[in-house]
Design a protein around this motif. Structure first.
Motif, PDB file in Angstrom:
ATOM      1  N   LEU A 226       0.822  -1.201   0.000  1.00 40.48           N
ATOM      2  CA  LEU A 226       0.000   0.000   0.000  1.00 40.48           C
ATOM      3  C   LEU A 226       0.862   1.259   0.000  1.00 40.48           C
ATOM      4  CD1 LEU A 226      -2.756  -1.007   2.578  1.00 40.48           C
ATOM      5  CD2 LEU A 226      -2.596  -1.535   0.138  1.00 40.48           C
ATOM      6  N   GLY A 227       0.393   2.265  -0.717  1.00 43.23           N
ATOM      7  CA  GLY A 227       1.101   3.529  -0.729  1.00 43.23           C
ATOM      8  C   GLY A 227       0.672   4.454   0.399  1.00 43.23           C
ATOM      9  N   GLU A 228      -0.476   4.162   1.024  1.00 43.16           N
ATOM     10  CA  GLU A 228      -0.999   5.034   2.064  1.00 43.16           C
ATOM     11  C   GLU A 228      -0.289   4.808   3.397  1.00 43.16           C
ATOM     12  OE1 GLU A 228      -4.252   4.464  -0.938  1.00 43.16           O
ATOM     13  OE2 GLU A 228      -3.053   3.065   0.236  1.00 43.16           O
ATOM     14  N   ASP A 229      -0.455   5.798   4.286  1.00 50.35           N
ATOM     15  CA  ASP A 229      -0.026   5.621   5.667  1.00 50.35           C
ATOM     16  C   ASP A 229      -0.843   4.507   6.304  1.00 50.35           C
ATOM     17  OD1 ASP A 229       2.082   7.239   6.239  1.00 50.35           O
ATOM     18  OD2 ASP A 229       0.915   8.857   7.132  1.00 50.35           O
ATOM     19  N   VAL A 230      -0.196   3.722   7.159  1.00 45.64           N
ATOM     20  CA  VAL A 230      -0.873   2.650   7.875  1.00 45.64           C
ATOM     21  C   VAL A 230      -0.428   2.677   9.334  1.00 45.64           C
ATOM     22  CG1 VAL A 230      -1.261   0.167   8.073  1.00 45.64           C
ATOM     23  CG2 VAL A 230      -0.968   1.203   5.816  1.00 45.64           C
ATOM     24  N   ALA A 231      -1.390   2.635  10.239  1.00 39.29           N
ATOM     25  CA  ALA A 231      -1.120   2.483  11.669  1.00 39.29           C
ATOM     26  C   ALA A 231      -1.569   1.079  12.051  1.00 39.29           C
ATOM     27  CB  ALA A 231      -1.892   3.531  12.469  1.00 39.29           C
ATOM     28  N   ASN A 232      -0.636   0.223  12.451  1.00 39.49           N
ATOM     29  CA  ASN A 232      -1.015  -1.183  12.630  1.00 39.49           C
ATOM     30  C   ASN A 232      -0.246  -1.856  13.755  1.00 39.49           C
ATOM     31  OD1 ASN A 232       1.394  -1.127  10.895  1.00 39.49           O
ATOM     32  ND2 ASN A 232       1.086  -3.348  10.678  1.00 39.49           N
ATOM     33  N   LYS A 233      -0.767  -3.003  14.169  1.00 38.47           N
ATOM     34  CA  LYS A 233      -0.113  -3.857  15.168  1.00 38.47           C
ATOM     35  C   LYS A 233      -0.214  -5.298  14.713  1.00 38.47           C
ATOM     36  CE  LYS A 233       2.061  -4.995  18.822  1.00 38.47           C
ATOM     37  NZ  LYS A 233       2.675  -6.058  17.998  1.00 38.47           N
ATOM     38  N   THR A 234       0.925  -5.957  14.681  1.00 32.12           N
ATOM     39  CA  THR A 234       0.998  -7.344  14.240  1.00 32.12           C
ATOM     40  C   THR A 234       1.092  -8.296  15.426  1.00 32.12           C
ATOM     41  OG1 THR A 234       3.402  -7.247  14.086  1.00 32.12           O
ATOM     42  CG2 THR A 234       2.157  -6.678  12.101  1.00 32.12           C
ATOM     43  N   GLY A 235       0.925  -9.572  15.129  1.00 32.67           N
ATOM     44  CA  GLY A 235       1.127 -10.618  16.121  1.00 32.67           C
ATOM     45  C   GLY A 235       1.466 -11.915  15.420  1.00 32.67           C
ATOM     46  N   SER A 236       2.472 -12.622  15.924  1.00 36.85           N
ATOM     47  CA  SER A 236       2.936 -13.835  15.241  1.00 36.85           C
ATOM     48  C   SER A 236       3.305 -14.925  16.237  1.00 36.85           C
ATOM     49  CB  SER A 236       4.167 -13.523  14.377  1.00 36.85           C
ATOM     50  OG  SER A 236       3.882 -12.549  13.400  1.00 36.85           O
ATOM     51  N   LEU A 237       2.951 -16.140  15.870  1.00 36.31           N
ATOM     52  CA  LEU A 237       3.423 -17.369  16.497  1.00 36.31           C
ATOM     53  C   LEU A 237       3.789 -18.314  15.365  1.00 36.31           C
ATOM     54  CD1 LEU A 237       0.561 -17.729  19.138  1.00 36.31           C
ATOM     55  CD2 LEU A 237       2.904 -16.968  19.607  1.00 36.31           C
ATOM     56  N   ASP A 238       4.311 -19.478  15.684  1.00 35.94           N
ATOM     57  CA  ASP A 238       4.717 -20.398  14.620  1.00 35.94           C
ATOM     58  C   ASP A 238       3.603 -20.623  13.606  1.00 35.94           C
ATOM     59  OD1 ASP A 238       7.252 -20.713  15.616  1.00 35.94           O
ATOM     60  OD2 ASP A 238       6.828 -22.600  16.650  1.00 35.94           O
ATOM     61  N   GLU A 239       2.388 -20.861  14.076  1.00 34.66           N
ATOM     62  CA  GLU A 239       1.269 -21.176  13.189  1.00 34.66           C
ATOM     63  C   GLU A 239       0.305 -20.006  13.026  1.00 34.66           C
ATOM     64  OE1 GLU A 239      -0.546 -24.632  14.843  1.00 34.66           O
ATOM     65  OE2 GLU A 239       1.142 -25.941  14.391  1.00 34.66           O
ATOM     66  N   VAL A 240       0.716 -18.811  13.438  1.00 37.42           N
ATOM     67  CA  VAL A 240      -0.180 -17.654  13.464  1.00 37.42           C
ATOM     68  C   VAL A 240       0.511 -16.443  12.843  1.00 37.42           C
ATOM     69  CG1 VAL A 240      -1.316 -15.983  14.983  1.00 37.42           C
ATOM     70  CG2 VAL A 240      -1.431 -18.420  15.521  1.00 37.42           C
ATOM     71  N   ARG A 241      -0.213 -15.735  11.973  1.00 36.98           N
ATOM     72  CA  ARG A 241       0.219 -14.415  11.501  1.00 36.98           C
ATOM     73  C   ARG A 241      -1.016 -13.512  11.497  1.00 36.98           C
ATOM     74  NH1 ARG A 241       4.129 -16.896  12.139  1.00 36.98           N
ATOM     75  NH2 ARG A 241       6.110 -16.883  10.998  1.00 36.98           N
ATOM     76  N   ASN A 242      -0.940 -12.408  12.255  1.00 34.95           N
ATOM     77  CA  ASN A 242      -2.061 -11.491  12.397  1.00 34.95           C
ATOM     78  C   ASN A 242      -1.611 -10.058  12.138  1.00 34.95           C
ATOM     79  OD1 ASN A 242      -3.491 -13.742  13.408  1.00 34.95           O
ATOM     80  ND2 ASN A 242      -2.979 -13.231  15.519  1.00 34.95           N
ATOM     81  N   ASP A 243      -2.523  -9.223  11.706  1.00 33.35           N
ATOM     82  CA  ASP A 243      -2.237  -7.804  11.543  1.00 33.35           C
ATOM     83  C   ASP A 243      -3.558  -7.040  11.593  1.00 33.35           C
ATOM     84  OD1 ASP A 243      -0.894  -5.440  11.151  1.00 33.35           O
ATOM     85  OD2 ASP A 243      -0.037  -5.971   9.208  1.00 33.35           O
ATOM     86  N   VAL A 244      -3.596  -6.004  12.415  1.00 35.50           N
ATOM     87  CA  VAL A 244      -4.783  -5.172  12.561  1.00 35.50           C
ATOM     88  C   VAL A 244      -4.340  -3.722  12.428  1.00 35.50           C
ATOM     89  CG1 VAL A 244      -6.656  -4.459  14.102  1.00 35.50           C
ATOM     90  CG2 VAL A 244      -5.916  -6.851  14.049  1.00 35.50           C
ATOM     91  N   GLY A 245      -4.982  -2.976  11.523  1.00 31.81           N
ATOM     92  CA  GLY A 245      -4.528  -1.614  11.307  1.00 31.81           C
ATOM     93  C   GLY A 245      -5.578  -0.712  10.704  1.00 31.81           C
ATOM     94  N   VAL A 246      -5.209   0.548  10.609  1.00 28.79           N
ATOM     95  CA  VAL A 246      -6.007   1.557   9.927  1.00 28.79           C
ATOM     96  C   VAL A 246      -5.196   2.065   8.750  1.00 28.79           C
ATOM     97  CG1 VAL A 246      -7.143   3.799  10.084  1.00 28.79           C
ATOM     98  CG2 VAL A 246      -7.185   2.239  12.041  1.00 28.79           C
TER      99      VAL A 246
END
Length: 301
Positions: A237-257
């Motif tokens: 994305l070219g836009e600004d993003v405010a986000n927080k990720t979370g990861s484990l071996d079997e998990v990939r998460n990302d929540v943002g604006v």
């Protein structure tokens, strides 16, 4: 990246997007479902635009949060600062017993070490520092954080314990299934949306934020915009993003604006039971999140 406040009228209209019954974008959901179909894991996803459009896949399914649960810690810190019970300038002390493994840098520093609450929150968000997170949880109180989650009206979100620490007595019985915390894509979208729009009042209270509240929220969003893991939502994305990720071996998460030119877009993406357990920027779960975000951004430009 620097934070630019969105207009107050837009912010207030945006407040209704996540919890309200909105207009689901069926065509977009078809594209999202096709992208998620073959990646090798499970997906929970929710997106909401400022004009009321939404798209979702399994958005109400409880999922493991990994470090995304730190958004609820950040929100509780904002509320406690707003109430005057804590300050960004409060001093926290890391003792030799405090460092824990995993992400972050604070564990590499000599102890005892004094830092401010703002420093700890910044490390918790920007580098997902686990030791800093635990110091913040100790300062705020884990029960207070979970009480705040309930105050927000979230029924499937929970912070069970400190990072890399045993679960305390009395936690819900499903804690072993989810680990650090659980949530849904829809519920965690509402948390970051509240931070982004400075909606610190009780649910249903649409009183505009004060100048001091806005300055406080600006500080939080600045942290999220400087989060170092940019391989998920921000990747294409070219836009600004405010986000927080979370990861484990079997998990990939990302929540943002995503601060798109036509208005902010909330994206809440969780991938779990992933076949790809690699710790690389091109993990298939991470790549899927990036593709889903791009599909949403392209559709709602």
């Amino acid at each position: 990246m620097r934070y630019t406040s969105i207009p107050l009228a837009l912010a207030l209209s945006f407040l209704t997007v996540v919890p309200a019954v909105a207009a689901r974008d069926a065509a977009l959901e078809t594209k999202l479902r096709a992208a998620a179909a073959a990646y090798g894991g499970k997906v929970a996803f929710y997106a909401a635009a400022s004009d009321g459009r939404t798209a979702e896949l399994n958005a109400d399914t409880p999922v493991p949060t990994a470090s995304v649960i730190k958004l609820t810690v950040l929100f509780e810190a904002l509320k406690e600062i707003q109430a005057g019970r804590v300050s960004l300038h409060d001093t926290l002390t890391m003792t030799p017993q405090d460092p824990v493994p995993g992400s972050g840098v604070l564990r590499l520093f000599d102890a005892p070490l004094k830092i401010t609450l703002k420093d700890a929150l910044t490390m918790m968000v920007t580098v997902s520092d686990n030791t800093a997170t635990n110091l913040v949880i100790d300062r705020l109180g884990i029960q207070n954080i979970d009480n705040r989650i309930q105050w927000l009206g979230l029924h499937d979100t929970w912070l069970y314990k400190k990072v890399f620490k045993p679960a305390p007595p009395g936690v819900p019985a499903d804690q072993p299934t989810f680990g650090l915390g659980k949530t849904t894509a829809r519920e965690m979208a509402s948390v970051i949306q509240r931070i982004a729009t400075c909606a610190l009042n009780a649910p249903g209270d649409t009183t505009p934020p004060s100048a001091s509240d806005r300055a406080l929220c600006d500080t939080a969003v600045e942290m999220l915009k400087n989060q170092t893991d940019r391989d998920g939502i921000p990747r294409y994305l070219g836009e600004d993003v405010a986000n927080k990720t979370g990861s484990l071996d079997e998990v990939r998460n990302d929540v943002g604006v995503v601060y798109a030119k036509n208005g902010p877009i909330v994206i809440s993406a969780f991938t779990y039971d992933n076949a790809d357990k690699s710790w690389t920027p091109d993990n298939r779960g991470t790549l899927l999140i990036a593709r889903l975000a791009k599909i949403v951004d392209d559709a709602w430009k």
